[in-house]
Every structure is written in structure tokens, then in C-alpha cells.
Design an enzyme around this catalytic site. Sequence first.
Site, PDB file in Angstrom:
ATOM      1  N   PHE A 152       0.800  -1.226   0.000  1.00  0.00           N
ATOM      2  CA  PHE A 152       0.000   0.000   0.000  1.00  0.00           C
ATOM      3  C   PHE A 152       0.839   1.285   0.000  1.00  0.00           C
ATOM      4  CE2 PHE A 152      -2.234  -3.323   2.485  1.00  0.00           C
ATOM      5  CZ  PHE A 152      -3.140  -3.696   1.508  1.00  0.00           C
ATOM      6  N   GLY A 195       2.213   2.390  -2.844  1.00  0.00           N
ATOM      7  CA  GLY A 195       2.059   2.993  -4.169  1.00  0.00           C
ATOM      8  C   GLY A 195       3.106   2.564  -5.180  1.00  0.00           C
ATOM      9  N   ASP A 207       6.270  -5.754 -12.704  1.00  0.00           N
ATOM     10  CA  ASP A 207       5.607  -5.528 -11.422  1.00  0.00           C
ATOM     11  C   ASP A 207       5.720  -6.776 -10.555  1.00  0.00           C
ATOM     12  OD1 ASP A 207       4.138  -3.849  -9.664  1.00  0.00           O
ATOM     13  OD2 ASP A 207       2.306  -4.954 -10.128  1.00  0.00           O
ATOM     14  N   GLU A 208       5.616  -6.583  -9.241  1.00  0.00           N
ATOM     15  CA  GLU A 208       5.683  -7.683  -8.257  1.00  0.00           C
ATOM     16  C   GLU A 208       6.913  -8.557  -8.513  1.00  0.00           C
ATOM     17  OE1 GLU A 208       3.911  -7.543  -5.700  1.00  0.00           O
ATOM     18  OE2 GLU A 208       2.114  -6.432  -6.265  1.00  0.00           O
ATOM     19  N   CYS A 218      -1.127   3.516  13.842  1.00  0.00           N
ATOM     20  CA  CYS A 218      -0.816   4.787  14.506  1.00  0.00           C
ATOM     21  C   CYS A 218      -0.704   5.981  13.567  1.00  0.00           C
ATOM     22  CB  CYS A 218       0.470   4.649  15.323  1.00  0.00           C
ATOM     23  SG  CYS A 218       1.968   4.596  14.315  1.00  0.00           S
ATOM     24  N   CYS A 259       4.227   0.697  10.719  1.00  0.00           N
ATOM     25  CA  CYS A 259       5.531   1.301  11.019  1.00  0.00           C
ATOM     26  C   CYS A 259       6.369   0.269  11.785  1.00  0.00           C
ATOM     27  CB  CYS A 259       5.359   2.573  11.840  1.00  0.00           C
ATOM     28  SG  CYS A 259       4.731   2.285  13.506  1.00  0.00           S
TER      29      CYS A 259
END
Length: 196
Positions: free
Chosen positions: A18, A20, A88-89, A148, A183
Site C-alpha cells: 500500500f 504505491g 511488477d511484483e 498509529c 511502522c
Amino acid sequence: MYQKYVDGWIETISGCMFAGKTEELIRRVKVLEFANKKILVFKPAIDNRYSVDKVVSHAGSQVQSIVIRDAEEIYNYVKEDTEVVAIDEVQFFKDNVATVCNDLADRGIRVMVAGLDTDFRGEPFGCMPTLMAEAEFVTKLTAVCNKCGAPATRTQRIVNGLPADYNEPIILVGAKESYEARCRQCHEVPSKPGRG
């Protein structure tokens, strides 16, 4: 007579889920399409989350692609006039993908790859460390931590609402139903050696 200037290189777009990465890869491909570059886009057969034959970002951007199982299949599609190869990937391919990317760059092709730099355990993922070390350009993207709100650099796998155990299989193709961005402080890996 005009002589074409040829200069190949590798660009690596990395980060957690996620962040981007695919969106950025598609953006670069579309910019190069406007410049009428001869582009080939590839994706691994294992990634059929949003489409069988297109690279699709979580946000919905998409570009037509060629589905392959092994990086060496790229050679079946590259022609003399190919200027750009996008993958990609890339973390889902075997280590030979780095050899293929370097070979293409040595031939004067701009190679752009996007992939997870670490797996759900927080450890280097497959071929990515090699590609990041050998690339001329590295872009590392971050997401937003689902817990968070801090900058997220880790991919958290979720199983039945809980953090996945360290001993779960490394590869599990999925999206929001299986993963979150986290995080460093919020990333959890039960049973990870060296962690309490």
C-alpha cells in the site's frame, strides 16, 4: 546519418504493501507511452488479484501486461526496438530475474521493476536486495501505518484478525483482506527469532 543514443539502466521501486509501488510503475509507463517509447510490461502469473492480464494498482490504475512464470520468458518478447521493460511484483520471481534485468540493461534497455523490499516477517524479500544493490536508481516508498498513522515501512500479514506467526509461508498473494501497512513500532511477528 543520425545515430541513436542507447543507454540502459535499472530502476527499482520498493516499499511495503500500500505504498504505491505499482501506481508509480504505471505512472512511469504512461509517461513513456506519451513519448512513444516501445514498452513491454510484465507481471508474474501468481499475481491475479485484480486482473489476469493487467498490472493493476490498489487504487485502480492499470496497464496491459504480459503474464509470465519465469523471468527468462521475457526474452521471448523483447525485440530489437524494445526500449523499456517494466516488471511488477518482481519479488515473486526467482533470483534469475536480476540476471535478466542486468542483461537487458546492458543491451541498452531501460528496466523498471517494482516490488516488496521485505516480506511480512520484515526480512529482505527474494531478489529485491540484489536488484536494489545493482540498480542505478532506487525509489523507496512508504505507506501510512494502519495502527498509529506514522510512516509505514513494513507489511503486516493478518490471519483471523491477528498478526501472522513467523512460521507462516512467506508467499500469500492478497490485499487488504490479508495485509496492512505498519511502522517499525507497530509491526508484529509472533515467534520471530530474537524478538520477545
